[in-house]
Every structure is written in structure tokens, then in C-alpha cells.
Write a protein that holds these residues in place. Structure first.
Motif, short mmCIF file in Angstrom:
data_model
loop_
_atom_site.label_atom_id
_atom_site.label_comp_id
_atom_site.label_asym_id
_atom_site.label_seq_id
_atom_site.Cartn_x
_atom_site.Cartn_y
_atom_site.Cartn_z
N GLU A 36 -104.41 -43.74 -57.94
CA GLU A 36 -104.39 -43.19 -59.29
C GLU A 36 -103.88 -41.76 -59.33
OE1 GLU A 36 -107.50 -42.29 -63.00
OE2 GLU A 36 -108.23 -43.11 -61.08
N HIS A 37 -104.27 -40.94 -58.36
CA HIS A 37 -103.90 -39.53 -58.37
C HIS A 37 -102.86 -39.20 -57.30
CE1 HIS A 37 -107.98 -39.18 -60.38
NE2 HIS A 37 -107.12 -38.74 -61.28
N HIS A 38 -101.99 -40.14 -57.01
CA HIS A 38 -100.90 -39.87 -56.06
C HIS A 38 -99.88 -38.94 -56.71
CE1 HIS A 38 -97.56 -40.60 -53.30
NE2 HIS A 38 -98.44 -41.15 -52.47
N VAL A 79 -94.58 -34.14 -49.75
CA VAL A 79 -94.67 -33.76 -51.16
C VAL A 79 -96.14 -33.79 -51.56
CG1 VAL A 79 -93.99 -34.34 -53.50
CG2 VAL A 79 -92.40 -34.76 -51.61
N GLY A 80 -96.61 -32.68 -52.11
CA GLY A 80 -98.01 -32.57 -52.52
C GLY A 80 -98.84 -31.71 -51.61
N MET A 81 -98.34 -31.35 -50.43
CA MET A 81 -99.13 -30.52 -49.51
C MET A 81 -99.19 -29.07 -49.98
SD MET A 81 -100.61 -32.06 -46.95
CE MET A 81 -100.87 -30.85 -45.67
N ASP A 115 -100.80 -39.70 -41.34
CA ASP A 115 -100.10 -40.90 -41.79
C ASP A 115 -99.39 -41.52 -40.60
OD1 ASP A 115 -98.83 -42.87 -43.21
OD2 ASP A 115 -97.32 -41.56 -44.08
N ASP A 116 -99.92 -42.64 -40.09
CA ASP A 116 -99.33 -43.33 -38.94
C ASP A 116 -99.19 -42.35 -37.77
OD1 ASP A 116 -99.20 -45.71 -40.39
OD2 ASP A 116 -97.22 -45.21 -41.19
N ARG A 130 -102.89 -39.02 -51.26
CA ARG A 130 -102.26 -38.59 -52.50
C ARG A 130 -100.92 -37.89 -52.29
NH1 ARG A 130 -107.84 -36.20 -55.31
NH2 ARG A 130 -108.76 -38.26 -55.70
N THR A 131 -100.53 -37.71 -51.06
CA THR A 131 -99.27 -37.03 -50.76
C THR A 131 -98.31 -38.02 -50.13
OG1 THR A 131 -100.20 -36.28 -48.64
CG2 THR A 131 -100.35 -34.78 -50.53
#
Length: 366
Positions: free
Chosen positions: A41-43, A358-360, A162-163, A24-25
Motif C-alpha cells: 500500500e505504501h510503496h 528509490v525511496g531511501m 533485497d535478495d 516500500r523502496t
């Protein structure tokens, strides 16, 4: 802790474990054109996109309120500072997320902004009563990293993978560490590396809470810096340097151009994607472009686009027509001097990495 300039806060974040937070981030790039096309949906970008793509910050506000009600987003129970660590391709960066009181003058910009971008950020913050992405700044005196070492020995409260990159966050609530961090940060200037438009927006917020800036503070060794190149539409390469008395070096190809701009901060290469002309502007390259080249050609802002990838900028000039200006990187000393003296560099003079996901760590006030 009792410190007027540096303050703890109750972070907003995505509920759930590592899988939910990771999906989501988002690690931001320079351009919204590079946003992933397929989003859960909640990204977090489903929350932010209406404000930036549709110019509708109130849709973002409605989405945020719904996600808080549904438990998609959660608010921490007590005010904290937040240790933040990112490891990207083996390189580690450690910093702390705090609120910086913009009225205290500790947070210092180093480059100018594009007014329309700042206005959009201001409308988003006012509509949502939130700051969804931290400013990134760096210390100019004593480092913060050593004060975070003990915190980083325990398991992180939130993790995103992420990767080849990981992002970890720890809430810091113990008074001794809060006091030590607050005192260290309050006693020095903090130079903005990334987030100048958010800074310009938040410092004019009508709400006092909105003038407390969500900020990730890193130490300079943690940062990478690079240039942001320009592509000027509808400009002929033969006309680009007419009337500008600078010695010109003919370069063979894009690789030679890349090597040319790596040496010093005053170099620039002009190219249509086929021919490459190197010049030495005798001042910081973005300053020469903004103060000399742009007014010389009477360029309007919509005629110029921005691209951090040198080869992509040259390719765009070749495919779409026009001239790319491939710029050297401003020295960190130049950036710091611009911030501390108030003689700002032009907008989009440089990019800095790492950018926080973004989102953390987000912030919202009632």
C-alpha cells in the motif's frame, strides 16, 4: 558548513525499521515496464506512478502530503549529508548524498535527453515540491570514499535488504566531516552517470530550492557501465546498411555478437534475431547510430525502443520484426570527456550501476 555549491539537507524517508524500508523502496531498472506488479500500500512507486503512467503529478503531490501527515514518511530533524553504501552480489559501492547547486556549474551531464521525459520530471518536481530520486554522479579528481570511512563504522540509520543486495544510509551532521566533504566536492567537476532527465528538469525549476539537485556522488571504481541497445521497428536487415559504406562481418549467433561488441567502443551488430552483421563505425557506437544511421533512415523517435539486455534486444527483433542495433559500451574516458567538454553523447548511450534505491533518500521543500 558554508559552501554555496554543495549543501546539506533534511532527508525524507520511510518511517519504520528495515522491514518497512525494504518493502516500500525499489531498485530501479531502465524501463517502467519492469516495475513489480504487486506493490504494498505504501510503496514508493504508488506515489510516483500517477506522474509517469497517468501523467498526473498532482495525484503524486496529494499522496506525498497524506503520507507525511500519517507518518508513513518522516523528515530528518537537521540538515545533513548522507553516507550511502550498497552491496550487490558482493560488490560494494560507497558514496555521499548531497545537494548540488546547479547554478554553480559543478554537475556536468554527459549525454543528451529526450525532451518529453524531462518535461514529465519537471512537472513532478514542481507539483510535489520534491526530488524523489537522486541523480547519480561521479568524482573526477579527489575521491569521497576515504572521507566516509569513519561514518561507516557505526550502525546505519536506515537499511534495506533485497535478495543479494543491501542499501544503508547514515546521516552526517558533525561539522568537520561536513566541511571536508563540501570542500572536496566543490573543487571538482561531478559527472552525471544516471539521471540526465532529472538534471534537465531541475535546472529549469522556477523555484530556487528546486535548482538544488539531490545527488548521490560515487567514485569511478564503484561504477559499472554498459550499453543500451536499440530496436528499430519495421526495418528490414538487408536494407539497414544500404548506402552506409562500412565493412560488414557475418557473425554466427548472439554469443558471437556479444563477444564482437565487447572489443572497443566503436562496434555495432545489426540483427533481425537470426542473422548478425557486425560493423566498426570508427567512432563511439551510439554517436554513429544517432548521427549517421538514424538520419540515413529518417527514423522517428517512436520507431526506436531501448533495451539494456543484448539478448533481449535480439529476441525482440526476432519476435516483433525489425532490426536490433547491439552497441558496444562507451569508455568511461569518453563519458568524462563528453561531460567536461560539453560535446554530449546521444541520449541513452549507456547505463550505470549501482542505482540508489528509490525511496531511501528523498528531499522535499516547503
Amino acid at each position: 558548513m558554508d559552501n554555496a555549491a554543495i549543501r546539506p539537507f533534511r532527508a525524507v524517508g520511510f518511517a519504520g525499521g528495515t522491514e518497512a524500508v525494504s518493502s516500500r523502496t525499489y531498485v530501479p531498472s531502465v524501463s517502467w515496464s519492469r516495475v513489480p506488479q504487486e506493490l504494498p500500500e505504501h510503496h514508493v512507486l504508488r506515489l510516483l506512478e500517477p506522474a509517469f503512467r497517468d501523467d498526473d503529478p498532482y495525484e503524486a503531490a496529494r499522496t506525498a502530503a497524506a503520507w507525511l501527515t500519517e507518518g508513513v514518511l518522516a523528515v530528518d530533524a537537521e540538515p545533513s549529508f548522507y553516507a550511502y553504501r550498497t552491496v550487490d552480489a558482493g560488490r560494494e559501492a560507497v558514496g555521499v548524498v548531497v545537494l548540488v547547486d546547479l547554478e554553480a556549474g559543478r554537475l556536468r551531464p554527459h549525454e543528451d535527453v529526450i525532451a518529453a521525459y524531462a518535461i514529465r520530471q519537471a512537472r513532478l518536481a514542481e507539483a510535489t515540491r520534491a526530488q524523489w530520486e537522486p541523480i547519480t554522479a561521479y568524482t573526477t579528481d579527489e575521491p569521497v570514499g576515504p572521507l566516509l570511512a569513519a561514518t561507516l563504522t557505526r550502525p546505519a540509520d536506515h537499511v534495506a535488504l533485497d535478495d543479494a543486495r543491501s542499501d544503508e544510509v547514515w546521516a552526517i551532521t558533525d561539522p568537520p566531516t561536513l566541511d571536508a566533504l563540501g570542500e572536496r566536492l566543490a573543487d571538482q567537476s561531478l559527472v552525471i552517470a544516471d539521471g540526465h532527465h532529472r538534471y534537465a528538469a531541475w535546472r529549469t525549476a522556477p523555484d530556487r530550492e528546486g535548482r538544488l539537485a539531490l545527488t548521490l556522488v560515487l567514485d569511478p571504481p564503484a561504477l559499472d557501465v554498459g550499453p543500451i541497445h536499440r530496436v528499430v521497428a519495421r526495418l528490414d536487415l538487408d536494407d539497414a546498411l544500404k548506402g552506409l559504406p562500412l565493412p560488414v562481418v557475418e557473425l554466427d549467433d548472439v554469443d558471437t555478437a556479444a563477444a564482437f561488441v565487447e572489443h572497443g567502443e566503436t562496434r555495432c551488430v545489426l540483427t533481425d534475431g537470426r542473422r548478425f552483421l557486425g560493423v566498426n563505425a570508427y567512432e563511439c557506437a551510439p554517436c554513429w547510430v544517432e548521427d549517421v544511421f538514424t538520419p540515413h533512415h529518417g527514423l522517428e523517435s517512436e520507431a526506436v525502443s531501448y533495451e539494456p539486455d543484448l539478448r533481449m534486444a535480439a529476441r525482440t527483433a526476432a519476435v516483433e520484426g525489425g532490426v536490433a542495433l547491439l552497441l558496444s559500451t562507451p569508455l568511461l574516458d569518453t563519458v568524462t570527456r563528453a561531460a567536461t567538454t560539453g560535446r554530449l553523447l546521444p541520449h541513452k548511450s549507456s547505463w550505470f550501476r549501482p542505482k540508489p534505491r528509490v525511496g531511501m533518500v528523498m528531499r522535499r521543500w516547503a
